[in-house]
Design an enzyme around this catalytic site. Sequence first.
Site, short mmCIF file in Angstrom:
data_model
loop_
_atom_site.label_atom_id
_atom_site.label_comp_id
_atom_site.label_asym_id
_atom_site.label_seq_id
_atom_site.Cartn_x
_atom_site.Cartn_y
_atom_site.Cartn_z
N ASP A 68 19.29 -26.16 32.27
CA ASP A 68 18.58 -27.20 31.52
C ASP A 68 19.62 -27.99 30.73
O ASP A 68 20.77 -27.58 30.61
CB ASP A 68 17.55 -26.58 30.56
CG ASP A 68 16.76 -27.63 29.79
OD1 ASP A 68 16.33 -28.63 30.41
OD2 ASP A 68 16.60 -27.50 28.56
N SER A 69 19.18 -29.12 30.17
CA SER A 69 20.08 -29.90 29.33
C SER A 69 20.34 -29.18 28.01
O SER A 69 21.26 -29.54 27.28
CB SER A 69 19.45 -31.27 29.05
OG SER A 69 18.17 -31.08 28.47
N TYR A 129 19.20 -35.52 28.42
CA TYR A 129 19.32 -36.12 29.75
C TYR A 129 18.33 -37.29 29.89
O TYR A 129 18.54 -38.19 30.69
CB TYR A 129 19.00 -35.08 30.84
CG TYR A 129 20.11 -34.12 31.18
CD1 TYR A 129 21.30 -34.04 30.46
CD2 TYR A 129 19.96 -33.25 32.28
CE1 TYR A 129 22.30 -33.13 30.81
CE2 TYR A 129 20.96 -32.35 32.63
CZ TYR A 129 22.13 -32.30 31.90
OH TYR A 129 23.10 -31.40 32.25
N GLY A 130 17.25 -37.21 29.10
CA GLY A 130 16.14 -38.16 29.25
C GLY A 130 16.48 -39.63 29.05
O GLY A 130 15.73 -40.51 29.48
N CYS A 182 14.26 -28.04 34.13
CA CYS A 182 14.29 -29.28 33.36
C CYS A 182 13.59 -30.32 34.23
O CYS A 182 13.98 -30.54 35.39
CB CYS A 182 15.75 -29.68 33.13
SG CYS A 182 15.97 -31.30 32.38
N ASN A 183 12.54 -30.92 33.71
CA ASN A 183 11.78 -31.92 34.49
C ASN A 183 12.65 -33.11 34.83
O ASN A 183 12.65 -33.61 35.96
CB ASN A 183 10.57 -32.38 33.69
CG ASN A 183 9.50 -31.32 33.58
OD1 ASN A 183 8.54 -31.30 34.32
ND2 ASN A 183 9.68 -30.38 32.66
N THR A 184 13.41 -33.57 33.83
CA THR A 184 14.24 -34.76 34.00
C THR A 184 15.28 -34.54 35.10
O THR A 184 15.44 -35.36 36.00
CB THR A 184 14.93 -35.08 32.65
OG1 THR A 184 13.92 -35.13 31.64
CG2 THR A 184 15.69 -36.38 32.71
N GLU A 193 15.67 -29.78 19.81
CA GLU A 193 17.03 -29.25 19.97
C GLU A 193 17.71 -29.12 18.61
O GLU A 193 18.44 -28.17 18.34
CB GLU A 193 17.80 -30.20 20.89
CG GLU A 193 19.05 -29.64 21.47
CD GLU A 193 18.82 -28.58 22.56
OE1 GLU A 193 19.70 -27.74 22.70
OE2 GLU A 193 17.75 -28.58 23.22
N CYS A 231 8.09 -31.57 29.93
CA CYS A 231 9.46 -31.42 29.47
C CYS A 231 9.53 -29.97 29.00
O CYS A 231 8.64 -29.53 28.24
CB CYS A 231 9.77 -32.38 28.31
SG CYS A 231 11.33 -31.99 27.49
N THR A 232 10.51 -29.24 29.45
CA THR A 232 10.55 -27.80 29.16
C THR A 232 10.83 -27.51 27.69
O THR A 232 10.68 -26.37 27.24
CB THR A 232 11.57 -27.09 30.06
OG1 THR A 232 12.84 -27.76 29.95
CG2 THR A 232 11.13 -27.08 31.50
N HIS A 233 11.20 -28.53 26.93
CA HIS A 233 11.36 -28.33 25.48
C HIS A 233 10.01 -28.24 24.75
O HIS A 233 9.91 -27.62 23.70
CB HIS A 233 12.14 -29.50 24.85
CG HIS A 233 13.63 -29.40 25.03
ND1 HIS A 233 14.25 -29.65 26.23
CD2 HIS A 233 14.61 -29.08 24.15
CE1 HIS A 233 15.57 -29.48 26.07
NE2 HIS A 233 15.81 -29.14 24.82
N1 DGL Z 1 13.99 -30.04 29.03
C1 DGL Z 1 14.23 -31.31 29.62
C2 DGL Z 1 13.06 -31.73 30.51
O1 DGL Z 1 12.28 -30.89 30.91
C3 DGL Z 1 14.64 -32.28 28.56
C4 DGL Z 1 15.50 -33.36 29.11
C5 DGL Z 1 16.39 -34.07 28.12
O2 DGL Z 1 17.47 -33.55 27.88
O3 DGL Z 1 16.04 -35.16 27.69
O4 DGL Z 1 12.91 -32.87 30.86
#
Ligand code: DGL
Length: 262
Positions: free
Chosen positions: A11-12, A43-44, A74-76, A152, A183-185
């Site tokens: 993940d990011s 990453y978004g 991570c979805n992104t 974060e 988003c996994t966050h």
């Molecule tokens: N956890 C990431 C997701 O699921 C966050 C991406 C990011 O870093 O913006 O998209």
Amino acid sequence: MVKSCSIGVLDSGLGGVSVLKSLIKLMPNEDIIYVGDTKNIPYGGRTKEEIRKLALRIVEFLILNKCKMIVVACNTASIAALDYLQENCNIPIVGIIDAGVEIVLEGGYKEVSILCTPFTAKSGDHKKKIHKKDKKIKVNVVGCELLCPMIEKGWETIKNRDDILDEYMSHVSKDSEALLLACTHYPFIKDEIGKKFSGEIIVPSDECVREVYRTLRENNLLNEKKKKGTVEFYVTGEVDSFKEKAEKFLKQKNINVYKIDL
Ligand code: DGL
């Protein structure tokens, strides 16, 4: 690749820990290597090319460390890079988008909303995949630029967090029966989101992990050891703040977090 090798999770940053939690719950005997690219988060707000480059470096690290398969938690990164990573690597790699789409399709909803990063919102990926199977489902996508960086940084430390969340939630359509956390966050603040949404909240981590299980089984790669598996964490940024938040979310003490330069 052998059954005793690890599963790699990327993940990011912290977000993938929500998928890791499901992984530990559903496959407790697997060894796991987690990488959070905290130096390059979020990453978004990045381009597809940047995300691909960053994700490939992590995947190369995981393969070097003998992972038998990889989860892009991570979805992104799944949207930007899953196809690219699958084309460039010779071990199974799964993403998290299909898991969320599957739950929406199976839920029988007429209208859903999706909360995600700006990149994910702009891609329209979830909507396209849902409409490929069922055009009648109304899909309302809300890109949230600030949520991932706030989580974060430490959600509780942000004074105006409630106002910011309110602002994003005001774009969620009132007729939505379900809200997909894409988003996994976001599972880190599921309770706060739940206070502002009366329908069902969908977290796709368990479904994603079921896909991991099916993939390992199909490739005859399930770890057969009876002992509890180990988890090693690697971050590209600061170790201590990651460790503190991951331990809190996992309700676990003394996790092993190491710094890496990729
Ligand atoms: N956890 C990431 C997701 O699921 C966050 C991406 C990011 O870093 O913006 O998209």
